[in-house]
Scaffold this active site. Structure first.
Site, PDB file in Angstrom:
ATOM      1  N   HIS A 106       8.392  -7.696   7.655  1.00  0.00           N
ATOM      2  CA  HIS A 106       7.862  -7.069   8.872  1.00  0.00           C
ATOM      3  C   HIS A 106       7.080  -8.025   9.761  1.00  0.00           C
ATOM      4  O   HIS A 106       6.595  -7.622  10.819  1.00  0.00           O
ATOM      5  CB  HIS A 106       6.981  -5.873   8.504  1.00  0.00           C
ATOM      6  CG  HIS A 106       7.759  -4.716   7.958  1.00  0.00           C
ATOM      7  ND1 HIS A 106       8.284  -3.731   8.751  1.00  0.00           N
ATOM      8  CD2 HIS A 106       8.139  -4.416   6.686  1.00  0.00           C
ATOM      9  CE1 HIS A 106       8.925  -2.854   8.002  1.00  0.00           C
ATOM     10  NE2 HIS A 106       8.864  -3.254   6.739  1.00  0.00           N
ATOM     11  N   ARG A 130       0.820  -1.201   0.000  1.00  0.00           N
ATOM     12  CA  ARG A 130       0.000   0.000   0.000  1.00  0.00           C
ATOM     13  C   ARG A 130       0.857   1.256   0.000  1.00  0.00           C
ATOM     14  O   ARG A 130       1.934   1.284   0.590  1.00  0.00           O
ATOM     15  CB  ARG A 130      -0.905   0.033   1.238  1.00  0.00           C
ATOM     16  CG  ARG A 130      -2.031  -0.971   1.220  1.00  0.00           C
ATOM     17  CD  ARG A 130      -3.049  -0.699   0.138  1.00  0.00           C
ATOM     18  NE  ARG A 130      -3.717   0.577   0.297  1.00  0.00           N
ATOM     19  CZ  ARG A 130      -4.853   0.746   0.969  1.00  0.00           C
ATOM     20  NH1 ARG A 130      -5.437  -0.285   1.548  1.00  0.00           N
ATOM     21  NH2 ARG A 130      -5.401   1.933   1.056  1.00  0.00           N
ATOM     22  N   LEU A 150       4.669  -2.428  17.596  1.00  0.00           N
ATOM     23  CA  LEU A 150       5.070  -1.061  17.892  1.00  0.00           C
ATOM     24  C   LEU A 150       4.200  -0.431  18.977  1.00  0.00           C
ATOM     25  O   LEU A 150       4.578   0.587  19.553  1.00  0.00           O
ATOM     26  CB  LEU A 150       5.021  -0.212  16.613  1.00  0.00           C
ATOM     27  CG  LEU A 150       5.930  -0.694  15.474  1.00  0.00           C
ATOM     28  CD1 LEU A 150       5.828   0.241  14.278  1.00  0.00           C
ATOM     29  CD2 LEU A 150       7.381  -0.805  15.932  1.00  0.00           C
ATOM     30  N   ASP A 171       3.904 -12.212  16.964  1.00  0.00           N
ATOM     31  CA  ASP A 171       3.929 -10.876  16.373  1.00  0.00           C
ATOM     32  C   ASP A 171       5.336 -10.559  15.881  1.00  0.00           C
ATOM     33  O   ASP A 171       6.319 -10.835  16.579  1.00  0.00           O
ATOM     34  CB  ASP A 171       3.508  -9.827  17.404  1.00  0.00           C
ATOM     35  CG  ASP A 171       2.766  -8.654  16.773  1.00  0.00           C
ATOM     36  OD1 ASP A 171       2.885  -8.485  15.545  1.00  0.00           O
ATOM     37  OD2 ASP A 171       2.079  -7.927  17.494  1.00  0.00           O
TER      38      ASP A 171
END
Length: 724
Positions: free
Chosen positions: A167, A10, A378, A374
């Protein structure tokens, strides 16, 4: 370096069409938010999907979107159809890769059509990047949606500087191997020069999968392919620390905090913020809170859980089921434990703007971050960053990547309900001085290693890796040196060509007998040896019977078993040798063969070879070290030498090697041109005896006594063809 091209699924800008008018708004999401400050501080272009499907816009609007995104936001759109979004994004990315990489194998869907569309969309991204990239640009590809893109770009732009960052977690080999398209995925990522992960565990899992599935070994995070060095390393992603640490001074945040304090009763506040995703452990967290209230009746009307669940992938069935389950569970807890004036859980099913989220961070006494798995998380870092006064307790799952660098938090196993309940009890009673001491240590770390430093370190390591590749390529036979070699060959009246076989003239195969020379190679050797000025010698570790069968009809010299047997007109031994030692060594090799499935023993006239090319890479790595140690001890008083080649350990009589055999030809006359080509450690003896004026060439980019390197066996064949 030139620009930075950030490539992600995105864009940081989302395009919507309302009442036939195009609207541009900032995208929500960790990557867009996290990279914003770094992206704005460099000359950058962001490439990605703008969030609107092709069916909703005309060709003219498509051009308008492209122009607007480039001129206002420095973004370049990749347009996708509704079908592509459904099968590439909602399908393969989030029904195959997402659950698999997070260890939720029960949710994984293996659908061939999803995979085909995923490849197709990755191809679109690769095509756009390759079209707009300039020579000195850094291309930085992000996340699991685009795993194939680095290789696709590399095929079009072989010299490009490409980084990839994952990520989300990279799973262990045992999980990753379940993916039917696992090799293609790894090969896609290996198109990069630098591959980044959030934790050492993920980096290690990736390197293990590369080794066990593709056979590429790594050392200190470096993978040596035929023509490139690729680095995999750990870069824990930071946040914009200043933005959160100074949020309490923001008037909007202060206003929101005042509003919340008026609405909330005098209670301890526990905060939970997540996307509504099955990896986040939200039902498990609700069970913990329910157990906490049952075991601690004294906290009734004195504690509130504020649970923010951000809608996520609402079209995917598992997420619909999860939402119903969470809604029902929240209602049940509030119905069971609530009283007039006190609701145990404040549940918000929506995303919150920065000022509202920061206000919650600032007023929360405890932040409960307990995902089942995870990549980083953050939220944990943002919460600690807002604690300017030092008060507040972070409870953090050990399954989150952030736990690796936030050890001062209360670390828990999210699957252990009693442990998390005890952590809640500890957090609510923790003395202020302890809270401040823990938070100060984490804040200092977060302030030092913020998102800008994370991105700069990745960029710096990428440039460093590219420079190291350049240094390695400097050893590769250049066009100029190749022309010198060809000229020297053409002018010489007598020429000696010393050629290794396996890995040099032909690639490696699982079984040695499969590596038979084809007609093209035989023809090449015939034409080289047909020149009366040429002397061609093939030096191999293979048995003399094999070399005789394959090359006996050619007018070339043959060396078998690394120098034991030599054939000019007929086969003869380089010196009298014995085989008595075999009865002592063979049982040792057999033990290790039995302990290493896939390994086998090849017996030659005066040597024994223990092959492990078909064995499990991780198992064979352990076994080969054990075997080498045992053989070194066993042969200390025997006149034997242990050679470690490419996926083979060979035991033979000491003092016999390719260098000694090569000297037989080298010393014979004053050669006008001499060239030796080999690929592994057994060829170093040959390189060592090549005169300074000769050309010694090592296949592969590893260090060597050879003067030059060639990238692959194809380059060797190409060079020999040029000689002819």
């Amino acid at each position: 370096m030139g620009r930075i091209l950030i490539v992600s699924n995105r864009l940081p800008v989302t395009v919507e069409k309302r009442k036939n008018s195009l609207q541009f708004a900032k995208s929500a999401g960790g990557l867009a938010t996290g990279l914003a400050s770094f992206y704005e501080s460099y000359e950058s272009v962001w490439i990605g999907w703008p969030g609107i499907t092709e069916e909703k816009i005309t060709q003219e609007e498509r051009r308008d979107i492209q122009d607007e995104l480039m001129s206002r936001f420095s973004c370049y759109p990749v347009f996708l159809s509704q079908n592509e979004v459904e099968k590439y994004y909602l399908g393969f990315s989030n029904k195959t890769l997402w659950p698999l990489f997070h260890y939720f194998t029960q949710y994984v869907i293996h659908d061939q059509e999803f995979w085909e569309v995923y490849k197709q969309v990755n191809g679109l991204f690769g095509e756009v990047v390759s079209r707009i990239a300039e020579k000195d640009d850094i291309i930085w590809v992000h996340d699991y949606h685009l795993l194939l893109v680095p290789k696709m770009i590399r095929e079009v732009l072989p010299e490009a500087t490409i980084g990839f960052f994952n990520h989300i977690p990279f799973p262990s080999f045992e999980i990753f191997r379940l993916l039917p398209w696992r090799e293609e995925i790894l090969e896609g990522v290996l198109g990069s020069d630098l591959i980044g992960f959030h934790t050492d565990d993920y980096t290690r899992h990736f390197l293990s999968s590369v080794y066990r599935l593709l056979g590429y070994e790594s050392h200190m995070g470096e993978i040596h392919l035929d023509d490139r060095i690729i680095r995999a390393d750990t870069f824990p992603m930071g946040i914009n620390y200043e933005r959160f640490s100074s949020s309490i001074q923001d008037p909007q945040v202060q206003k929101e905090m005042s509003k919340l304090k008026k609405k909330l009763p005098e209670c301890k506040l526990i905060l939970s913020v997540d996307r509504l995703d099955y990896t986040k452990g939200i039902p498990e967290r609700l069970k913990v809170y329910n157990a906490f209230l049952e075991r601690n009746p004294a906290y009734r009307e004195k504690v509130i859980l504020i649970m923010v669940s951000v809608p996520s992938r609402i079209q995917v069935e598992q997420y619909k089921v999860l939402r119903r389950h969470v809604d029902e569970f929240v209602g049940r807890i509030n119905g069971t434990h609530g009283t007039i004036g006190w609701t145990p859980i404040w549940y918000l099913y929506r995303s919150l703007p920065f000022h509202a989220l920061s206000a919650l961070y600032n007023i929360a006494d405890v932040c409960l971050v307990t995902p089942l798995r995870d990549g980083m998380n953050l939220i944990a870092k943002e919460y600690i960053s807002t604690k300017s006064r030092g008060r507040g307790v972070l409870i953090l799952s050990e399954m989150a990547g952030a736990a690796k660098e936030m050890g001062e938090a209360v670390i828990v196993n999210p699957n252990n309900r009693d442990e998390v309940v005890a952590a809640l009890e500890k957090a609510l009673t923790m003395p202020e001085h302890e809270q401040m001491e823990r938070n100060r240590a984490m804040q200092e770390r977060l302030q030092r290693y913020n998102v800008v430093r994370w991105a700069r370190e990745f960029r710096g390591k990428l440039i460093q890796t590219k420079k190291r590749q350049g240094d390695m390529h400097a050893m590769v036979l250049s066009r100029e040196m190749r022309e010198d070699l060809l000229r020297d060959y053409a002018h010489a009246s007598r020429r000696l060509l010393l050629l290794d076989y396996d890995g040099t003239l032909i690639p490696f195969f699982g079984k040695p007998e499969e590596a038979q020379p084809g007609g093209e190679l035989i023809g090449l050797l015939e034409r080289l040896s047909a020149d009366p000025n040429n002397e061609v010698v093939l030096l191999s570790g293979r048995a003399k019977e094999t070399l005789e069968e394959w090359f006996g009809s050619l007018k070339i010299g043959l060396v078998a078993e690394h120098g034991v047997w030599i054939k000019e007109k007929k086969w003869e031994m380089i010196e009298p040798l014995t085989q008595d030692w075999k009865k002592e060594i063979r049982p040792i090799l057999e033990i290790y063969m039995d302990r290493t499935p896939g390994a086998f023993i090849e017996e030659k006239g005066f040597s024994l070879a223990w092959h492990y090319r078909k064995a499990s890479p991780e198992m064979s790595t352990i076994r080969v070290r054990e075997l080498m140690d045992e053989l070194v001890t066993l042969t200390a008083n025997l006149n034997l030498q242990i050679l470690e080649g490419s996926k083979v350990v060979e035991v033979k009589n000491s003092g016999i090697n390719k260098g000694r055999a090569a000297l037989r030809w080298i010393a014979r006359e004053q050669w006008g041109f001499l060239m030796a080509v080999g690929d592994d450690r057994t060829d170093e003896d040959m390189f060592e005896v090549v005169p300074e004026r000769g050309y010694s060439l090592k296949v592969g980019l590893s260090s060597s006594l050879a003067r030059f390197n060639l990238k692959s066996h194809e380059d060797v064949l190409s060079l020999l063809g040029e000689l002819i």
